[in-house]
Design an enzyme around this catalytic site. Structure first.
Site, PDB file in Angstrom:
ATOM      1  N   ASP A 160     -13.409  -3.644  -6.775  1.00  0.00           N
ATOM      2  CA  ASP A 160     -12.326  -4.576  -7.204  1.00  0.00           C
ATOM      3  C   ASP A 160     -10.976  -3.853  -6.405  1.00  0.00           C
ATOM      4  OD1 ASP A 160     -10.978  -6.086  -9.316  1.00  0.00           O
ATOM      5  OD2 ASP A 160     -10.079  -4.235  -9.872  1.00  0.00           O
ATOM      6  N   SER A 161     -10.886  -2.906  -6.234  1.00  0.00           N
ATOM      7  CA  SER A 161      -9.953  -2.096  -5.597  1.00  0.00           C
ATOM      8  C   SER A 161      -9.711  -2.486  -4.079  1.00  0.00           C
ATOM      9  CB  SER A 161      -9.823  -0.562  -5.820  1.00  0.00           C
ATOM     10  OG  SER A 161      -9.553  -0.263  -6.971  1.00  0.00           O
TER      11      SER A 161
END
Length: 128
Positions: A21-22
């Site tokens: 996600d990051s």
């Protein structure tokens, strides 16, 4: 440190999705900053076109045929992960595809394949 394939296999899908996600968010932010947007309000609004489960799901559909066997296996591992959580604004299938994308981006990041991340991002999200 580059993570070996056997280490990736033993790393939890939830952990990979968390990292992915990051990685995806950073890829989007880099793209938007390089595009010339300068205010945080404009940047945040533009990012929404990429970071929702629906947008990620649409992007995945564009890159699936471009994945090699290893990448496809990693993507499917994330996509098929059982979870009881699904955001209100997305369908379960979209959410699972988005999770698969996040797991794939995490794995590529951990293998130091940053150019491949950029390539897949361009294919899925920049080439309409």
């Amino acid at each position: 440190m580059i993570m070996e394939e056997k280490e990736l296999i033993t790393t939890s899908v939830a952990s990979l999705a968390y990292l992915g996600d990051s990685v995806f968010e950073l890829t989007v932010r880099e793209h938007l900053v390089k595009s010339g947007l300068s205010s945080s309000a404009k940047l945040n609004k533009a990012a929404l076109a990429y970071v929702t489960a629906s947008a990620q799901s649409d992007g995945v559909k564009k890159i699936l045929d471009e994945l090699d066997d290893e990448e496809l296996a990693i993507y499917k591992r994330g996509k098929n992960h059982k979870t009881s959580h699904c955001p209100k604004n997305s369908e379960p299938d979209e959410y699972h595809r988005a999770t698969g994308l996040e797991v794939l981006f995490a794995a590529l990041y951990l293998q130091n394949k940053h150019e491949r991340i950029k390539e897949l991002f361009a294919l899925g999200f920049l080439n309409n």
